[in-house]
Each structure stands twice: as C-alpha cells, then as structure tokens.
Design an enzyme around this catalytic site. Structure first.
Site, PDB file in Angstrom:
ATOM      1  N   SER A   1     -83.309   3.991 -69.239  1.00 28.59           N
ATOM      2  CA  SER A   1     -83.323   4.407 -71.037  1.00 28.59           C
ATOM      3  C   SER A   1     -84.425   4.876 -71.373  1.00 28.59           C
ATOM      4  O   SER A   1     -85.480   4.798 -70.818  1.00 28.59           O
ATOM      5  CB  SER A   1     -83.110   3.244 -70.788  1.00 28.59           C
ATOM      6  OG  SER A   1     -82.960   2.871 -72.603  1.00 28.59           O
TER       7      SER A   1
ATOM      8  N   THR B   1     -76.129  -2.828 -71.964  1.00 27.02           N
ATOM      9  CA  THR B   1     -75.442  -2.063 -71.360  1.00 27.02           C
ATOM     10  C   THR B   1     -74.847  -2.607 -69.897  1.00 27.02           C
ATOM     11  O   THR B   1     -75.233  -3.872 -69.508  1.00 27.02           O
ATOM     12  CB  THR B   1     -76.524  -0.465 -70.806  1.00 27.02           C
ATOM     13  OG1 THR B   1     -76.014   0.137 -70.491  1.00 27.02           O
ATOM     14  CG2 THR B   1     -78.038  -0.779 -69.843  1.00 27.02           C
TER      15      THR B   1
ATOM     16  N   ASP C   1     -72.336   1.622 -80.751  1.00 20.38           N
ATOM     17  CA  ASP C   1     -71.660   2.808 -80.245  1.00 20.38           C
ATOM     18  C   ASP C   1     -70.913   3.902 -81.125  1.00 20.38           C
ATOM     19  O   ASP C   1     -70.923   4.937 -81.836  1.00 20.38           O
ATOM     20  CB  ASP C   1     -71.136   2.493 -79.057  1.00 20.38           C
ATOM     21  CG  ASP C   1     -72.084   2.561 -77.851  1.00 20.38           C
ATOM     22  OD1 ASP C   1     -73.352   3.323 -78.007  1.00 20.38           O
ATOM     23  OD2 ASP C   1     -71.507   1.869 -76.937  1.00 20.38           O
TER      24      ASP C   1
ATOM     25  N   ARG D   1     -55.038   1.911 -68.637  1.00 17.46           N
ATOM     26  CA  ARG D   1     -56.205   2.209 -69.939  1.00 17.46           C
ATOM     27  C   ARG D   1     -55.806   2.781 -70.776  1.00 17.46           C
ATOM     28  O   ARG D   1     -55.976   2.507 -71.999  1.00 17.46           O
ATOM     29  CB  ARG D   1     -57.596   2.569 -69.566  1.00 17.46           C
ATOM     30  CG  ARG D   1     -58.713   2.022 -69.332  1.00 17.46           C
ATOM     31  CD  ARG D   1     -60.211   1.812 -68.874  1.00 17.46           C
ATOM     32  NE  ARG D   1     -60.074   1.458 -67.043  1.00 17.46           N
ATOM     33  CZ  ARG D   1     -60.817   1.956 -66.672  1.00 17.46           C
ATOM     34  NH1 ARG D   1     -61.849   3.335 -66.857  1.00 17.46           N
ATOM     35  NH2 ARG D   1     -60.861   0.950 -65.635  1.00 17.46           N
TER      36      ARG D   1
ATOM     37  N   LYS E   1     -72.579  -5.404 -70.639  1.00 19.39           N
ATOM     38  CA  LYS E   1     -71.726  -5.694 -71.879  1.00 19.39           C
ATOM     39  C   LYS E   1     -70.503  -5.685 -71.985  1.00 19.39           C
ATOM     40  O   LYS E   1     -70.822  -6.838 -73.426  1.00 19.39           O
ATOM     41  CB  LYS E   1     -70.796  -3.806 -72.173  1.00 19.39           C
ATOM     42  CG  LYS E   1     -72.480  -3.268 -72.477  1.00 19.39           C
ATOM     43  CD  LYS E   1     -71.371  -1.877 -72.892  1.00 19.39           C
ATOM     44  CE  LYS E   1     -72.799  -0.651 -72.981  1.00 19.39           C
ATOM     45  NZ  LYS E   1     -72.140   0.086 -73.581  1.00 19.39           N
TER      46      LYS E   1
ATOM     47  N   GLY F   1     -61.341  10.529 -71.487  1.00 19.93           N
ATOM     48  CA  GLY F   1     -61.421   8.431 -71.332  1.00 19.93           C
ATOM     49  C   GLY F   1     -61.014   7.922 -72.433  1.00 19.93           C
ATOM     50  O   GLY F   1     -60.674   8.226 -73.786  1.00 19.93           O
ATOM     51  N   ALA F   2     -61.541   6.327 -71.631  1.00 14.55           N
ATOM     52  CA  ALA F   2     -60.224   5.160 -72.490  1.00 14.55           C
ATOM     53  C   ALA F   2     -61.270   4.092 -72.391  1.00 14.55           C
ATOM     54  O   ALA F   2     -60.800   2.690 -71.911  1.00 14.55           O
ATOM     55  CB  ALA F   2     -58.932   5.213 -72.245  1.00 14.55           C
ATOM     56  N   GLY F   3     -62.309   4.835 -72.187  1.00 10.26           N
ATOM     57  CA  GLY F   3     -62.869   2.881 -71.425  1.00 10.26           C
ATOM     58  C   GLY F   3     -64.133   2.892 -72.555  1.00 10.26           C
ATOM     59  O   GLY F   3     -64.050   3.106 -73.534  1.00 10.26           O
TER      60      GLY F   3
END
Ligand code: NAP
Length: 288
Positions: free
Chosen positions: A19, A66, A107, A161, A70, A132-134
């Site tokens: 990080s 993270t 975010d 998703r 989360k 993406g759909a995360g």
C-alpha cells in the site's frame, strides 16, 4: 498535566504491505502538524472482531479497509453512508466513540472528484461502458448514475454479477438506463463517450487487452482504474486511437483525501498527498 496521545490511523486488510496509503497520509499529517501516524494492519481471518473491539484502547481513530474485509466489517458498524449500502462494502471507518463506528466508501467519490475536478470531465448525458462489476465498479457506477449519465453498459465475466448491478441501477436511478452485455468482443463503442476498466485485467504484462484497437475512437474518454502500470495496454491503444486517457492514480489520491477529511475534519493538503503518492508510485513501478 494533560497527556498528549498520538492518534493512530491505518489500513486494515491482507495483504497490505504494497500500500501507498502510509506515504500519502503521513505526509498530510506532517504538513498539518497533526500528531498522528498511519500504519498497516495485516490481519489473519478470525482476528477482525478482536481488532475492531480494541480500537479505542489502541488509540486508533480511523481506518481504511481493503480486501478481504471490505464487506465483513459492515456488521460491526453502527452507521454507514448511503453509498456503502449501494456498494455493499466500506473502505473507510471513522471511530466516533469506542462503541460507535461509522462506515464510508470513498472509492466512488475519489473517482468522481478526479474525473470532474482534475480532468474537467462533465458526466451529464454521457453514455458509459464499464468493464467489471466488482467492488470498484459498483462504487464507480453509483457515481455515474448519481451524476446523470444517460446510460451505462456493464460487462463482467460473471454475468450474474453484472446483471445484479444493472438491476440495482435501474431500480435506484431510473433516469440512467443500465444494460449488460454477455461479451465485449466486437461491441460497438462508436456511440459511447466513456469507457472504464474496473477489472484487474491490465495489471500484468501477460494480460491480453479486453478491447481491440479498432473498437476505440478519438471521441472516447478511456479511464483505467489501474495505476500500476501507469499506462496499461488499454490506455496505450486508446492513446494511439486519439482518445483522452487517465489511469486510476487520481482516484486513489482522492479516496485518500476524503478518508483523511472524514477522520480529521480538516481540509486535506491535496498537493502534498499527490506528491507523496507519485513518489511512492515511482518507487514501485517497474522500469519499462
Ligand atoms: P473485484 O471486486 O475482484 O472486481 C473485478 C471484477 O472484474 C470481478 O467481477 C471479476 O470477475 C471481473 N473480471 C476479472 N477478469 C475479467 C475479464 N477478463 N473480463 C471481464 N470481467 C473480468 O476487484 P475490484 O476491487 O473491483 O478492483 C478492480 C480493479 O480496480 C483492480 O485492478 C483494482 O486494483 C482497481 N482499483 C483501483 C482503485 C483506485 O483507487 N485506483 C480502487 C479500487 C480498485 P471474477 O471475480 O469472476 O474474476
């Protein structure tokens, strides 16, 4: 005599050692002369509850969260911001009191602030496509819908998703039309304004690009949430096609700025945080 206590903030997750948040937040604390330190807390599964119940006794006043915690932190929160409900995950905890934890997700607002403030992009009436759909895609799509994009097309290998995410948008933001596509190969991007990559595809040199060069055009804005490498194959192809491009470093910066402001209730020194982050990225990015 009053005892001055250094306030502790930090990143909770596993792994966390990659990080750049400590550099960014510690630079901000130093600039504002706040007696605080940002640390990394790498927890093993099973340690979460004990860790969260001892925050105040360890002088921890705020956390970023993270993977993989989360979602699992949600049940320990006494209050959460509306976007946490939409996304189903929190990336920021504010310790209001030893028995009162607030959850936020910075975010999406980080993405929005970067796009609109630094890049001067106006989302209103735009047509967007998101790969993406995360977790990150949900945060971004929530902001797109809140800020009046006309439509959002969602593609994810996990079709269930992407369908769930588009249903959520259509239910909660009826003015934004969300659809899903089962394949992105050959998808017509000609009428689209904004293409966003919210998959991890592009982080590795060996990753194939999800979008072919002939699908891209000069009227597209291509935003890749990935910031290492600084230019993914997708961004390189988009640049060659004449499109505007941006990577996700600004999103990382502004999610940190928002977390900092939630914890300290002070205006964050954005440029100091940006410099610290850019310096950190220079150190970790492998030379080309
Ligand atoms: P995530 O929750 O794992 O979501 C990624 C999604 O992409 C998953 O649904 C995944 O499906 C899907 N996917 C993987 N490979 C794909 C492919 N070839 N085609 C279509 N879909 C595919 O991850 P995340 O937390 O959202 O993060 C996504 C990316 O955003 C990562 O690169 C992360 O580093 C970046 N990110 C950047 C910031 C920033 O501040 N710049 C913030 C958050 C995240 P499966 O689960 O089935 O593989």
């Amino acid at each position: 005599m009053t005892l001055r206590i250094k306030k502790i903030y930090g990143l909770l997750g596993s792994p966390v050692k990659h990080s750049l948040s400590p550099e960014m937040h510690n630079a901000a604390f130093a600039r504002l002369k706040i007696d605080a330190e940002y640390k990394l807390f790498e927890l093993k599964s099973g340690e979460l509850e004990g860790f969260l119940s001892a925050l105040s006794q360890n002088y921890i006043f705020g956390l970023n969260v993270t993977v993989p915690y989360k979602e699992s932190v949600l049940k320990y929160l006494q209050w959460h911001a509306p976007e946490v409900k939409f996304i189903g995950a929190a990336n920021t905890i504010v310790v209001k009191d030893k028995n009162y934890l607030e959850g936020w997700n910075t975010d999406g607002t980080g993405f929005y602030r970067h796009l609109t403030e630094d890049l001067k992009y106006n989302l209103s009436d735009k047509r967007a496509v998101i790969l993406g759909a995360g977790g990150a895609a949900k945060a971004v799509v929530d902001q797109l819908a809140r800020h009046n994009v006309k439509s959002v097309t969602i593609y994810d290998v996990d079709k269930e998703r992407s369908r769930k995410l588009s249903d959520k948008i259509n239910n909660e933001f009826p003015k934004c039309k969300a659809i899903t596509v089962d394949s992105i190969v050959g998808f017509n991007l000609k009428d689209q304004d904004l293409l966003i990559n919210a998959t991890p595809i592009g982080m590795k040199d060996t990753d194939a690009c999800l979008i072919a060069k002939d699908m891209l055009h000069a009227n597209l804005f291509v935003y890749d949430l990935i910031y290492n490498p600084a230019e993914t194959k997708l961004l390189a192809l988009a640049r060659e096609a004449g499109a505007r491009t941006a990577n996700g470093l600004g999103m990382l910066l502004y999610q940190g700025v928002r977390s900092f402001e939630l914890w300290t209730e002070k205006i964050a020194p954005v440029e100091i945080m940006r410099e610290a982050l850019e310096e950190g990225v220079r150190k970790i990015c492998s030379p080309k």
